[in-house]
Design a protein around this motif. Structure first.
Motif, short mmCIF file in Angstrom:
data_model
loop_
_atom_site.label_atom_id
_atom_site.label_comp_id
_atom_site.label_asym_id
_atom_site.label_seq_id
_atom_site.Cartn_x
_atom_site.Cartn_y
_atom_site.Cartn_z
N MET A 89 45.06 31.60 36.23
CA MET A 89 45.18 32.65 35.25
C MET A 89 44.57 33.96 35.77
SD MET A 89 46.36 33.20 32.31
CE MET A 89 46.19 33.77 30.68
N LYS A 90 43.49 33.82 36.52
CA LYS A 90 42.84 35.01 37.06
C LYS A 90 43.77 35.73 38.02
CE LYS A 90 38.73 36.57 39.47
NZ LYS A 90 37.42 36.24 39.95
N ARG A 91 44.46 34.98 38.86
CA ARG A 91 45.40 35.59 39.82
C ARG A 91 46.54 36.29 39.10
NH1 ARG A 91 43.44 36.24 44.81
NH2 ARG A 91 42.41 34.38 45.51
N LEU A 92 47.03 35.71 38.01
CA LEU A 92 48.11 36.31 37.25
C LEU A 92 47.67 37.64 36.64
CD1 LEU A 92 50.96 36.16 35.99
CD2 LEU A 92 49.89 34.98 34.07
N GLU A 122 45.25 39.56 37.72
CA GLU A 122 45.08 40.51 38.82
C GLU A 122 46.42 41.05 39.29
OE1 GLU A 122 42.90 38.22 41.63
OE2 GLU A 122 40.95 38.80 40.78
N PHE A 123 47.42 40.18 39.38
CA PHE A 123 48.75 40.61 39.79
C PHE A 123 49.35 41.59 38.78
CE2 PHE A 123 53.38 39.88 39.71
CZ PHE A 123 53.69 40.37 40.97
N LEU A 124 49.22 41.29 37.49
CA LEU A 124 49.72 42.19 36.47
C LEU A 124 48.97 43.53 36.48
CD1 LEU A 124 50.26 39.75 33.50
CD2 LEU A 124 52.00 40.82 34.93
N GLY A 125 47.68 43.48 36.78
CA GLY A 125 46.90 44.70 36.90
C GLY A 125 47.36 45.57 38.06
N VAL A 126 47.67 44.94 39.17
CA VAL A 126 48.17 45.69 40.33
C VAL A 126 49.53 46.30 40.03
CG1 VAL A 126 48.99 45.47 42.71
CG2 VAL A 126 46.82 44.45 42.04
N LEU A 127 50.41 45.53 39.37
CA LEU A 127 51.71 46.08 38.98
C LEU A 127 51.56 47.27 38.04
CD1 LEU A 127 54.05 43.02 38.40
CD2 LEU A 127 54.15 44.70 40.22
N ALA A 128 50.65 47.14 37.07
CA ALA A 128 50.42 48.24 36.14
C ALA A 128 49.85 49.46 36.85
CB ALA A 128 49.48 47.79 35.02
N ALA A 135 41.82 47.21 31.48
CA ALA A 135 41.64 46.05 30.61
C ALA A 135 42.09 44.77 31.30
CB ALA A 135 42.40 46.25 29.30
N LEU A 136 43.19 44.83 32.04
CA LEU A 136 43.66 43.64 32.77
C LEU A 136 42.68 43.24 33.87
CD1 LEU A 136 47.49 44.30 33.06
CD2 LEU A 136 46.37 42.41 31.89
N PHE A 137 42.16 44.22 34.59
CA PHE A 137 41.19 43.90 35.63
C PHE A 137 39.89 43.36 35.02
CE2 PHE A 137 43.42 46.96 38.64
CZ PHE A 137 43.98 45.94 39.38
N ALA A 138 39.47 43.89 33.88
CA ALA A 138 38.27 43.39 33.22
C ALA A 138 38.49 41.95 32.72
CB ALA A 138 37.89 44.29 32.07
N ALA A 139 39.67 41.69 32.18
CA ALA A 139 39.98 40.33 31.71
C ALA A 139 40.03 39.35 32.87
CB ALA A 139 41.30 40.33 30.95
N ALA A 140 40.58 39.80 34.00
CA ALA A 140 40.65 38.94 35.19
C ALA A 140 39.25 38.65 35.72
CB ALA A 140 41.50 39.59 36.26
N GLU A 141 38.40 39.64 35.65
CA GLU A 141 37.04 39.48 36.16
C GLU A 141 36.21 38.53 35.27
OE1 GLU A 141 34.62 39.90 39.23
OE2 GLU A 141 36.58 40.86 39.10
#
Length: 65
Positions: free
Chosen positions: A1-4, A6-12, A55-61
């Motif tokens: 889930m963390k990788r997903l 992070e991937f969505l954060g990079v796309l955003a 927010a996505l990077f914070a959630a991934a972290e």
């Protein structure tokens, strides 16, 4: 889930940079400028995408690895 997340954060982040480039240089790149109901609000949409990216990077972290 963390990788997903992070991937969505990079796309955003990539879409955000392309949206801001479109607004300031008038290059025709990115997804934000292609969405019809955002016509005229590209800068605001790109800035909202910055918030979403953080927010996505914070959630991934906050997830365990």
């Amino acid at each position: 889930m963390k990788r997903l997340l992070e991937f969505l954060g990079v796309l955003a982040l990539v879409q955000d940079v392309m949206g801001l480039l479109h607004e300031f240089t008038d290059w025709h790149i990115g997804l934000v400028q292609r969405i019809g109901f955002l016509d005229g609000y590209g800068l605001y949409a790109s800035l909202a995408l910055v918030v979403l990216t953080f927010a996505l990077f914070a959630a991934a972290e906050s997830r365990r690895g």
